[in-house]
Design a protein around this motif. Structure first.
Motif, PDB file in Angstrom:
ATOM      1  N   CYS A  75      -0.923  16.396  -1.975  1.00 53.63           N
ATOM      2  CA  CYS A  75      -1.810  15.174  -2.348  1.00 53.63           C
ATOM      3  C   CYS A  75      -2.628  16.004  -3.529  1.00 53.63           C
ATOM      4  O   CYS A  75      -3.473  16.935  -3.253  1.00 53.63           O
ATOM      5  N   ASN A 116      -7.336  14.668  -1.286  1.00 53.56           N
ATOM      6  CA  ASN A 116      -8.364  14.032  -0.606  1.00 53.56           C
ATOM      7  C   ASN A 116      -8.330  14.721   0.707  1.00 53.56           C
ATOM      8  O   ASN A 116      -7.579  14.950   1.240  1.00 53.56           O
ATOM      9  N   ARG A 132      -3.329  -4.642  -1.433  1.00 53.71           N
ATOM     10  CA  ARG A 132      -2.391  -3.763  -0.683  1.00 53.71           C
ATOM     11  C   ARG A 132      -1.115  -3.492  -1.572  1.00 53.71           C
ATOM     12  O   ARG A 132      -0.023  -4.233  -1.567  1.00 53.71           O
ATOM     13  N   LEU A 133      -1.157  -2.785  -2.635  1.00 50.48           N
ATOM     14  CA  LEU A 133      -0.063  -2.328  -3.598  1.00 50.48           C
ATOM     15  C   LEU A 133       0.234  -1.016  -3.770  1.00 50.48           C
ATOM     16  O   LEU A 133      -0.891  -0.405  -4.528  1.00 50.48           O
ATOM     17  N   TYR A 139      -5.043  13.896   3.316  1.00 55.68           N
ATOM     18  CA  TYR A 139      -5.214  12.650   3.643  1.00 55.68           C
ATOM     19  C   TYR A 139      -4.544  12.309   5.192  1.00 55.68           C
ATOM     20  O   TYR A 139      -3.558  12.936   5.423  1.00 55.68           O
ATOM     21  N   ALA A 182      -2.716   9.457  -5.659  1.00 60.47           N
ATOM     22  CA  ALA A 182      -3.793   8.385  -5.257  1.00 60.47           C
ATOM     23  C   ALA A 182      -4.809   8.333  -6.500  1.00 60.47           C
ATOM     24  O   ALA A 182      -5.475   7.327  -6.743  1.00 60.47           O
ATOM     25  N   TYR A 183      -5.386   9.546  -6.769  1.00 66.04           N
ATOM     26  CA  TYR A 183      -6.471   9.850  -7.679  1.00 66.04           C
ATOM     27  C   TYR A 183      -6.056  10.330  -9.046  1.00 66.04           C
ATOM     28  O   TYR A 183      -7.174  10.643  -9.939  1.00 66.04           O
ATOM     29  N   TYR A 209      -0.639  10.845   6.658  1.00 64.86           N
ATOM     30  CA  TYR A 209       0.771  11.447   7.023  1.00 64.86           C
ATOM     31  C   TYR A 209       1.265  11.839   8.319  1.00 64.86           C
ATOM     32  O   TYR A 209       2.110  11.471   8.866  1.00 64.86           O
ATOM     33  N   GLY A 246       0.829  -1.189  -0.093  1.00 65.66           N
ATOM     34  CA  GLY A 246      -0.098   0.106  -0.039  1.00 65.66           C
ATOM     35  C   GLY A 246       0.768   1.208  -0.203  1.00 65.66           C
ATOM     36  O   GLY A 246       2.149   1.233   0.555  1.00 65.66           O
ATOM     37  N   SER A 247       0.438   2.433  -0.380  1.00 68.81           N
ATOM     38  CA  SER A 247       1.009   3.610  -0.228  1.00 68.81           C
ATOM     39  C   SER A 247       1.586   3.790   0.928  1.00 68.81           C
ATOM     40  O   SER A 247       2.463   4.551   1.251  1.00 68.81           O
ATOM     41  N   ASP A 248       0.667   3.287   1.851  1.00 72.64           N
ATOM     42  CA  ASP A 248       0.867   3.569   3.348  1.00 72.64           C
ATOM     43  C   ASP A 248       2.140   3.142   3.841  1.00 72.64           C
ATOM     44  O   ASP A 248       2.688   3.922   4.741  1.00 72.64           O
ATOM     45  N   THR A 286      -1.183   4.222  -6.548  1.00 74.52           N
ATOM     46  CA  THR A 286      -1.819   3.315  -5.833  1.00 74.52           C
ATOM     47  C   THR A 286      -2.772   2.263  -6.525  1.00 74.52           C
ATOM     48  O   THR A 286      -3.146   2.960  -7.551  1.00 74.52           O
ATOM     49  N   ASP A 323       1.664  12.914  -3.722  1.00 75.58           N
ATOM     50  CA  ASP A 323       0.595  11.671  -3.434  1.00 75.58           C
ATOM     51  C   ASP A 323      -0.504  11.784  -4.591  1.00 75.58           C
ATOM     52  O   ASP A 323      -1.606  12.440  -4.644  1.00 75.58           O
ATOM     53  N   SER A 326      -5.065   0.876  -5.464  1.00 70.78           N
ATOM     54  CA  SER A 326      -6.171   0.699  -4.507  1.00 70.78           C
ATOM     55  C   SER A 326      -7.380   1.594  -4.821  1.00 70.78           C
ATOM     56  O   SER A 326      -8.629   1.362  -4.503  1.00 70.78           O
ATOM     57  N   LYS A 327      -7.554   2.156  -6.035  1.00 68.36           N
ATOM     58  CA  LYS A 327      -8.595   3.084  -6.183  1.00 68.36           C
ATOM     59  C   LYS A 327      -9.038   3.035  -7.708  1.00 68.36           C
ATOM     60  O   LYS A 327      -9.874   2.051  -8.044  1.00 68.36           O
TER      61      LYS A 327
HETATM   62  C1  LIG Z   1      -6.726   5.979  -0.775  1.00 67.87           C
HETATM   63  C2  LIG Z   1      -5.548   6.878  -0.427  1.00 67.87           C
HETATM   64  C3  LIG Z   1      -4.284   6.332  -0.847  1.00 67.87           C
HETATM   65  C4  LIG Z   1      -4.170   4.658  -0.908  1.00 67.87           C
HETATM   66  O1  LIG Z   1      -3.166   4.052   0.080  1.00 67.87           O
HETATM   67  P1  LIG Z   1      -3.145   2.579  -0.062  1.00 67.87           P
HETATM   68  O2  LIG Z   1      -2.084   2.335   1.070  1.00 67.87           O
HETATM   69  O3  LIG Z   1      -2.198   2.493  -1.413  1.00 67.87           O
HETATM   70  O4  LIG Z   1      -4.482   1.822  -0.147  1.00 67.87           O
HETATM   71  C5  LIG Z   1      -3.029   7.089  -0.650  1.00 67.87           C
HETATM   72  N1  LIG Z   1      -3.339   8.525  -0.520  1.00 67.87           N
HETATM   73  C6  LIG Z   1      -4.460   8.949  -0.677  1.00 67.87           C
HETATM   74  C7  LIG Z   1      -4.529  10.472  -0.466  1.00 67.87           C
HETATM   75  C8  LIG Z   1      -5.491   8.165  -0.508  1.00 67.87           C
HETATM   76  O5  LIG Z   1      -6.836   9.023  -0.708  1.00 67.87           O
END
Ligand SMILES: *Cc1c(COP(=O)(O)O)cnc(C)c1O
Length: 344
Positions: A145, A149, A212-213, A101, A176-177, A104, A74-76, A201, A174, A203-204
């Protein structure tokens, strides 16, 4: 800027764990080096610690060389590793631009790293002068970001560039979107800026939140540091396989993205038409931020109809705001139908 000068001393000196799969790289057919179970079931061997097959495919799609790609759980995980590489607890700090987000801040707090906040402007853009004025020698990472988000807008490219060029530490963008945005993002600036990290990511837009990648694109200096501190097998084999399959069927993902974008437009128009909705913010992501007079009341009402949205009304600059993810046509219709019957 010298990346090495930003790195914590313990990380600079670290001798990383060397796994069996790291130490032998030639060709062989009897592997008695890793204490694995010899009976084949497709999963008995440790996975490729550096995920080269996956990085090759991603490289073609993203136009970034494989050696400039890092993959995280995951990005996390990428956020957490970057903070641990660059930020000395109780000495250094990160800079964030609320509303943004939440991870952080959470990752920094877990690492006992201070957080400096420089709010976005009223129209949700970075205040470049204020960020640079707040930055100093202990400002190790700036998190941006875009699309942001929970606000859903892109940051202006000119503001991003000025921040990446002038911030005295690492700048993480970031994205992600980004696949829902008409902006090309910041990847093409990587050769110019050794301090830039672009995160994306699965994830979206890819619809693979469960595997989780997360991806990070950066200079080879930063990628080597991430590889040095990551757990040796941070991306499991099932995840690598699933992502490879998704990359092979990339047109399916494109099709779903187009569908979500069409639904976003329909949903935004429907929300605009509701008399009690004060604002519907333009979105370059797969969610829409709205403002209403009684966000808690609307949230509870929708929840009582089995529809859950995100209440962001207690977040800075988001007074009265709810964040609504774009769902299927049926889901969005259920939301709008319920909202039409909402009696404040
Ligand atoms: C959903 C999201 C992520 C995704 O995180 P993952 O760990 O890859 O699922 C990352 N950054 C932002 C701003 C998000 O909203």
């Amino acid at each position: 800027m010298k990346i090495q000068n930003l790195v914590r001393e313990n990380i600079r000196k670290l001798k990383p764990y060397s796994s069996a799969r790291h130490e032998f790289t030639g060709s062989a057919d009897v592997f008695l080096d890793a204490n694995e179970n010899p009976f084949e079931n497709g999963l008995n061997r440790y996975p490729d610690p550096l995920q080269w097959a996956l990085k090759e495919q991603l490289s073609d799609l993203k136009g970034v060389p494989p050696e400039n790609i890092f993959l995280g759980n995951g990005s996390d995980e990428v956020i957490d590793l970057l903070i641990r590489i660059f930020c000395e607890p109780r000495v250094d700090h990160i800079v964030i631009l609320p509303p943004t987000y939440g991870m952080y801040q959470v990752s920094a707090s877990i690492a006992d790293v201070e957080i400096r906040e420089v709010p976005l402007t009223r129209d949700y853009q970075p205040d470049v002068e204020a960020v640079l004025a707040a930055a100093g020698p202990h400002s190790k990472i700036l998190f941006l970001c875009s699309p942001n988000n929970p606000t859903g807008n892109d940051f202006e490219p000119d503001r991003l560039r000025r921040l990446i060029a002038a911030f005295p530490g690492i700048v993480v963008v970031d994205e992600a979107y980004i696949d829902f945005s008409d902006s090309p993002g910041c990847r093409q600036w990587l050769p110019e800026f050794p301090n830039l990290v672009v995160m994306q990511t699965f994830s979206k837009a890819w619809g693979l939140a469960a595997i989780r990648l997360g991806m990070a694109f950066a200079s080879t200096e930063i990628i080597s540091l991430l590889n040095k501190v990551k757990p040796p097998y941070n991306i499991n084999k099932l995840t690598q396989q699933t992502a490879l399959e998704a990359l092979q069927e990339h047109s399916d993902t494109q099709e779903k993205i187009r569908h979500i974008l069409a639904e976003r437009q329909i949903l935004a128009a429907a929300l605009e038409s509701l008399p009690f909705v004060e604002s519907v913010y333009p979105s370059n992501a797969n969610f829409i931020l709205i403002k209403v007079p009684d966000p808690k009341g609307l949230y509870d009402y929708l929840a009582s109809h089995g529809i859950i949205v995100r209440n962001r009304s207690n977040v800075l600059l988001c007074e009265g705001a709810l964040r609504i993810t774009v769902g299927t046509a049926e889901e969005n219709e259920r939301l709008v139908t319920a909202m039409k019957k909402y009696d404040q």
